[in-house]
Every structure is written in C-alpha cells, then in structure tokens.
Motif scaffolding. Structure first.
Motif, mmCIF file in Angstrom:
data_model
loop_
_atom_site.group_PDB
_atom_site.id
_atom_site.type_symbol
_atom_site.label_atom_id
_atom_site.label_comp_id
_atom_site.label_asym_id
_atom_site.label_seq_id
_atom_site.Cartn_x
_atom_site.Cartn_y
_atom_site.Cartn_z
ATOM 1 N N ARG A 365 0.858 -1.184 0.000
ATOM 2 C CA ARG A 365 0.000 0.000 0.000
ATOM 3 C C ARG A 365 0.893 1.232 0.000
ATOM 4 N NH1 ARG A 365 -2.951 -0.363 4.862
ATOM 5 N NH2 ARG A 365 -4.417 -1.742 3.811
ATOM 6 N N LEU A 366 0.458 2.278 -0.703
ATOM 7 C CA LEU A 366 1.238 3.505 -0.798
ATOM 8 C C LEU A 366 0.295 4.686 -0.648
ATOM 9 C CD1 LEU A 366 4.249 4.346 -1.511
ATOM 10 C CD2 LEU A 366 3.430 4.667 -3.844
ATOM 11 N N SER A 367 0.684 5.690 0.141
ATOM 12 C CA SER A 367 -0.140 6.886 0.286
ATOM 13 C C SER A 367 0.363 7.975 -0.644
ATOM 14 C CB SER A 367 -0.118 7.380 1.732
ATOM 15 O OG SER A 367 1.198 7.740 2.115
ATOM 16 N N THR A 368 -0.545 8.865 -1.048
ATOM 17 C CA THR A 368 -0.156 10.003 -1.885
ATOM 18 C C THR A 368 -0.424 11.287 -1.105
ATOM 19 O OG1 THR A 368 -2.321 9.935 -3.020
ATOM 20 C CG2 THR A 368 -0.498 8.721 -4.032
ATOM 21 N N ASP A 369 -1.249 12.188 -1.620
ATOM 22 C CA ASP A 369 -1.449 13.471 -0.931
ATOM 23 C C ASP A 369 -2.730 13.517 -0.099
ATOM 24 O OD1 ASP A 369 -3.461 13.723 -2.804
ATOM 25 O OD2 ASP A 369 -2.487 15.290 -3.962
ATOM 26 N N GLY A 370 -3.436 12.393 0.023
ATOM 27 C CA GLY A 370 -4.631 12.337 0.840
ATOM 28 C C GLY A 370 -5.921 12.690 0.135
ATOM 29 N N SER A 371 -5.843 13.135 -1.115
ATOM 30 C CA SER A 371 -7.061 13.460 -1.861
ATOM 31 C C SER A 371 -7.452 12.295 -2.764
ATOM 32 C CB SER A 371 -6.863 14.733 -2.691
ATOM 33 O OG SER A 371 -5.918 14.523 -3.726
ATOM 34 N N ALA A 372 -8.691 12.304 -3.206
ATOM 35 C CA ALA A 372 -9.236 11.187 -3.981
ATOM 36 C C ALA A 372 -8.492 10.988 -5.291
ATOM 37 C CB ALA A 372 -10.715 11.431 -4.257
ATOM 38 N N ILE A 373 -8.405 9.727 -5.692
ATOM 39 C CA ILE A 373 -7.896 9.377 -7.024
ATOM 40 C C ILE A 373 -8.998 8.599 -7.725
ATOM 41 C CG2 ILE A 373 -6.135 8.170 -8.355
ATOM 42 C CD1 ILE A 373 -4.257 8.438 -5.969
ATOM 43 N N GLN A 374 -9.654 9.236 -8.674
ATOM 44 C CA GLN A 374 -10.767 8.609 -9.383
ATOM 45 C C GLN A 374 -10.499 8.490 -10.881
ATOM 46 O OE1 GLN A 374 -14.020 11.167 -8.278
ATOM 47 N NE2 GLN A 374 -14.221 10.283 -6.238
ATOM 48 N N ALA A 375 -9.576 9.301 -11.397
ATOM 49 C CA ALA A 375 -9.290 9.281 -12.824
ATOM 50 C C ALA A 375 -8.534 8.012 -13.203
ATOM 51 C CB ALA A 375 -8.465 10.512 -13.201
ATOM 52 N N PRO A 376 -8.688 7.545 -14.434
ATOM 53 C CA PRO A 376 -7.979 6.337 -14.861
ATOM 54 C C PRO A 376 -6.467 6.523 -14.794
ATOM 55 C CG PRO A 376 -9.712 6.921 -16.430
ATOM 56 C CD PRO A 376 -9.583 8.069 -15.485
ATOM 57 N N SER A 382 7.084 0.590 -17.357
ATOM 58 C CA SER A 382 7.874 0.289 -16.166
ATOM 59 C C SER A 382 7.259 0.851 -14.896
ATOM 60 C CB SER A 382 9.289 0.854 -16.328
ATOM 61 O OG SER A 382 9.253 2.260 -16.530
ATOM 62 N N SER A 383 6.222 1.663 -15.030
ATOM 63 C CA SER A 383 5.581 2.278 -13.872
ATOM 64 C C SER A 383 4.119 2.553 -14.199
ATOM 65 C CB SER A 383 6.283 3.589 -13.493
ATOM 66 O OG SER A 383 6.105 4.565 -14.516
ATOM 67 N N VAL A 384 3.363 2.932 -13.153
ATOM 68 C CA VAL A 384 2.000 3.400 -13.380
ATOM 69 C C VAL A 384 1.896 4.805 -12.814
ATOM 70 C CG1 VAL A 384 0.867 1.168 -13.493
ATOM 71 C CG2 VAL A 384 1.217 2.236 -11.279
ATOM 72 N N VAL A 385 1.057 5.626 -13.436
ATOM 73 C CA VAL A 385 0.944 7.029 -13.068
ATOM 74 C C VAL A 385 -0.498 7.358 -12.729
ATOM 75 C CG1 VAL A 385 1.326 9.412 -13.820
ATOM 76 C CG2 VAL A 385 2.900 7.600 -14.557
ATOM 77 N N PHE A 386 -0.681 7.978 -11.554
ATOM 78 C CA PHE A 386 -1.997 8.393 -11.083
ATOM 79 C C PHE A 386 -2.018 9.916 -10.953
ATOM 80 C CE2 PHE A 386 -1.505 4.090 -9.588
ATOM 81 C CZ PHE A 386 -2.772 3.527 -9.619
ATOM 82 N N GLN A 387 -3.211 10.500 -11.039
ATOM 83 C CA GLN A 387 -3.384 11.929 -10.794
ATOM 84 C C GLN A 387 -4.458 12.115 -9.737
ATOM 85 O OE1 GLN A 387 -3.760 14.393 -14.282
ATOM 86 N NE2 GLN A 387 -4.312 16.208 -13.145
ATOM 87 N N THR A 388 -4.131 12.829 -8.656
ATOM 88 C CA THR A 388 -5.067 13.029 -7.554
ATOM 89 C C THR A 388 -5.956 14.242 -7.809
ATOM 90 O OG1 THR A 388 -3.746 14.550 -6.211
ATOM 91 C CG2 THR A 388 -3.220 12.202 -6.026
ATOM 92 N N LYS A 389 -7.053 14.326 -7.037
ATOM 93 C CA LYS A 389 -7.946 15.478 -7.162
ATOM 94 C C LYS A 389 -7.250 16.778 -6.777
ATOM 95 C CE LYS A 389 -11.985 15.524 -7.720
ATOM 96 N NZ LYS A 389 -12.782 15.838 -8.924
ATOM 97 N N SER A 390 -6.280 16.706 -5.880
ATOM 98 C CA SER A 390 -5.553 17.908 -5.471
ATOM 99 C C SER A 390 -4.463 18.296 -6.453
ATOM 100 C CB SER A 390 -4.943 17.714 -4.074
ATOM 101 O OG SER A 390 -5.962 17.678 -3.101
ATOM 102 N N GLY A 391 -4.233 17.464 -7.464
ATOM 103 C CA GLY A 391 -3.335 17.866 -8.537
ATOM 104 C C GLY A 391 -1.955 17.268 -8.522
ATOM 105 N N THR A 392 -1.720 16.246 -7.700
ATOM 106 C CA THR A 392 -0.427 15.574 -7.707
ATOM 107 C C THR A 392 -0.423 14.484 -8.753
ATOM 108 O OG1 THR A 392 -0.140 15.970 -5.345
ATOM 109 C CG2 THR A 392 1.260 14.298 -6.344
ATOM 110 N N VAL A 393 0.538 14.543 -9.663
ATOM 111 C CA VAL A 393 0.767 13.464 -10.622
ATOM 112 C C VAL A 393 1.908 12.623 -10.067
ATOM 113 C CG1 VAL A 393 1.395 12.877 -12.983
ATOM 114 C CG2 VAL A 393 -0.039 14.870 -12.547
ATOM 115 N N VAL A 394 1.642 11.353 -9.809
ATOM 116 C CA VAL A 394 2.620 10.519 -9.124
ATOM 117 C C VAL A 394 2.916 9.269 -9.921
ATOM 118 C CG1 VAL A 394 0.777 9.480 -7.732
ATOM 119 C CG2 VAL A 394 3.140 9.307 -6.965
ATOM 120 N N SER A 395 4.200 8.979 -10.087
ATOM 121 C CA SER A 395 4.657 7.762 -10.782
ATOM 122 C C SER A 395 5.088 6.739 -9.741
ATOM 123 C CB SER A 395 5.829 8.093 -11.707
ATOM 124 O OG SER A 395 6.368 6.917 -12.278
#
Length: 399
Positions: A365-376, A382-395
């Motif tokens: 399990r990994l935490s990000t910035d605490g805001s929702a991640i709903q976008a695909p 070699s990695s996966v990339v998520f974007q949070t509602k607060s605007g953090t793009v994380v690899s």
C-alpha cells in the motif's frame, strides 16, 4: 464528483458522494437536497455505507514513488494523465498543461490556457489537446508546449480527447462525436447520437486504433466509428438498461474502452462487463457487472472495480473470474491497472493498494497526498501514473 446528468427538459439531477458512492437527488426548482439511502429519501447521521477500514497485512511487495509533480487541482472535473513519446502529459482545472519526463519526473514544459479546463489531456506524442469552458478546444505542440490551433466543440466536454492517426476525436455531453484534423483543427466529421434522459456526469472515453474510434456512450453502447468519415463499423450493447424508473435504467459505458490487438473490453454502470472482437464487435464474453470507472487489461487478464468497491480479475479469453477482492468496500475506487506482479487500484483517500495478480491478496500500500484518485491511471511500461484530485501526478514502481 461522479454524478448523474438530466436532459435540459428535466428539473432534476443526481450526484454521487465521493466518499460513499451514494446518489444525491438535487431538486433544482426548490433547491432541496436529499440522500437516497436504500428505499428511503431521508439521510441519517450515521453513514449506512461506511468505507471499509484499511486492512492490516504483511507487505510482500516493494513499491515506491519514483517521482511526483504538482499540476493543479481538478475541481469538480476528472483529469487523467496521458502517456506518449516517453512523457506524461497532464492538465488541471485552472488551465495548466504540463509535459513531464516519464523516467525522472522532470517538467519539460508548462503552459497555461486562458480558460478553465474540464477534462484531461489527449495526445499522440506530437499534438497535445485539452478542452475547456463551453467546449473550447486548444491544441499545443508536444515538443515546445506552444499553442497551435483552437476549435469549438458543440457543447461541454467532460471526456479527455482521443488523439491518433491524424485526428482529434471528442465526445461532447450532447452526445455528438466530432473529429478534427490534428494538424490544423478543421472539422472532418460529426456524428450525432441519441441522448438518454439521465446519464452519469462522468467521462466515458474514446480509444483509437485500426483506423477506428471506439467510443463509450451513455445508454450502454460501445460504438466503432471509421476514422475517415465517422461511419459506423459496428455497435454493441455493453449496458442493459432495465428498471421502472429513469434512474434505474441508467447504464452508461464507463471509463476508456481497453483496446487490445484483437479485442476491446469495456464495462458499464448498472450493466455488464465484456470483451468484443475488434473487427466486427462479436461478443467474446459478457457478464453482469456495474462499474463507473472502466477496465484495464494485459495479455491474459481484464481488471475491473465495481461500484461496491470489489476488484475482480477476469480471464481475458473466457471471462472466467480468477479472483475477487471485496475488502475495499465503499472506498470509491479508480480503475485497477497491472504493474509488475501486482494490480494497483486507488481510492478516495489517495491510497494506492497493490493486490497480487495471482490471488488478489493485498501485497503493498502507498499513500499520496490524501485526496481522492478517481481518474484512470496510465502505464508507462515500467511504472503506473496516477493523478489526484488535489493535482499531484505521481509515478509508482513495484518490484
């Protein structure tokens, strides 16, 4: 926020809570709001569908954040990143558009439109396209980040543009699918589809491949349109609208259709999940399912999260259920995605959960910035990339 949109002739609309996934009925005429909970129209102080607590487990997989970049908040819209030409492209509600080196997280350029944006980025690695208020479309050169052309969609756009094979294809909320020339923005064709009385106010996507635009539509339809003129190649019902009320009959295809070399897979809200032949739309398999975030696939499996918060791995060739993890109930999940030996799925608190590809057990399990991640999320290989509602793009990488 995931919500339900009524046609202009109706006075009601419905929204889903980002915490519980419940439906909220908004009566525009009297400005009253009530919560739909089971068969009752009255909410209680105690949440009848509380999010499942985080499960304790022994971490068996090493995961880490490779890099993170702040892009800007999503507001009430859904912003998903895009991967092309070795870069991640992302945007934010305030008009920010960025290109990020997918390997090290270096920001290669950052541009700003003069409008608020309403959907994520579309790109083929050469042209970058975003959409904003009242359906305005803005394109950028992928190398320099400089604006190249603008155009006007028929109405508001909530889904990320699809860019490929020389075209930009956009679906507006009036259910028109429009193609523009990727070089200059001139309109090439437009297809008008029927608009159901009620639809989810989410972002059903478009996938481009084999000279075809595969369009997820309200009403539970998956449509294949010829890129040269918008003509129909085939169309299949993924959803199966049923029920006595318009609300019960909502069965929109959700997320971006998952495109393979010979098949395409999709899921719908209050409908089904299935895979279809790429050339003719023939059903390979289809099952009852309800999702508002879509699916992902790899060479052997299809991954999906249903509206209750259960994550399921299906055999891609037969649809057989390999495993199902229901211990993230009511945590409002993103679409799952394969990464290394695991399947990653994010939730409303910004946690990314990693499940074993073999049996669905929690492995990290990994935490990000605490805001929702709903976008695909997207994969770089070699990695996966998520974007949070607060605007953090994380690899994120998993070993």
């Amino acid at each position: 926020m995931r919500s339900v949109t009524a046609t202009a002739a109706q006075a009601t609309s419905f929204a889903r809570s980002p915490r519980t996934g419940k439906l909220v009925l908004k009566l525009a005429a009297v400005a009253a709001v009530v919560t739909l909970s089971g068969c009752s129209l009255f909410s209680s102080k105690k949440d009848p569908n509380p999010p499942a607590p985080l499960v304790e487990f022994t971490q068996k997989l090493r995961v880490q954040t490779a890099w993170s970049v702040s892009v800007g908040k999503s507001g009430s819209f859904q912003f998903s990143p895009a991967y092309a030409a070795g870069s991640i492209f992302a945007a934010a509600n305030d008009g920010s558009v960025v290109r990020i080196n997918a390997q090290n997280g270096q920001t290669l350029w950052r541009s700003r439109t003069d409008m608020d944006l309403t959907a994520g980025v579309g790109t083929d690695g050469s042209t970058v396209v975003v959409v904003g208020q009242k359906g305005r479309i803005q394109a950028f050169d992928a190398t320099s980040g400089k604006p190249t052309w603008s155009a006007q969609a028929p109405s508001e756009v909530l889904s990320s543009p699809a860019v490929g094979e020389g075209l930009v294809v956009i679906r507006s909320i009036d259910n028109r699918v429009t193609a523009y020339d990727a070089d200059n923005g001139s309109q090439r064709w437009m297809v008008q589809r029927n608009v159901p009385s009620l639809t989810l106010r989410n972002a059903p996507g478009i996938a481009i491949g084999s000279q075809t635009a595969f369009v997820a539509l309200p009403g539970g339809r998956l449509s294949a349109l010829a890129l040269n003129n918008g003509g129909p190649r085939w169309e299949v019902p993924v959803g199966d609208p049923r029920g006595t009320t318009e609300l019960e009959r909502i069965s929109d295809v959700s997320g971006v259709p998952a495109l393979g070399s010979r098949d395409i897979c999709a899921a719908s809200y209050q409908g089904r999940i299935g895979c279809f032949d790429l050339l003719n739309g023939n059903v390979r398999w289809i099952k009852e399912f309800s999702s508002d975030v879509g699916v992902n696939l790899d060479d052997a499996y299809v991954y999906a999260a249903d509206i209750s918060g259960a994550v399921t791995e299906f055999a891609r060739d037969t649809g057989a259920v390999i495993w199902r993890n229901d211990r993230l109930k009511n945590r409002v999940l993103s679409a799952p995605i394969a990464v290394g030996k695991a399947v990653a799925v994010a939730d409303y608190q910004g946690y990314i959960h990693f499940l074993s590809r073999e049996d669905g057990a929690f492995v990290a399990r990994l935490s990000t910035d605490g805001s929702a991640i709903q976008a695909p999320p997207v994969s770089t290989g070699s990695s996966v990339v998520f974007q949070t509602k607060s605007g953090t793009v994380v690899s994120v990488v998993a070993e």
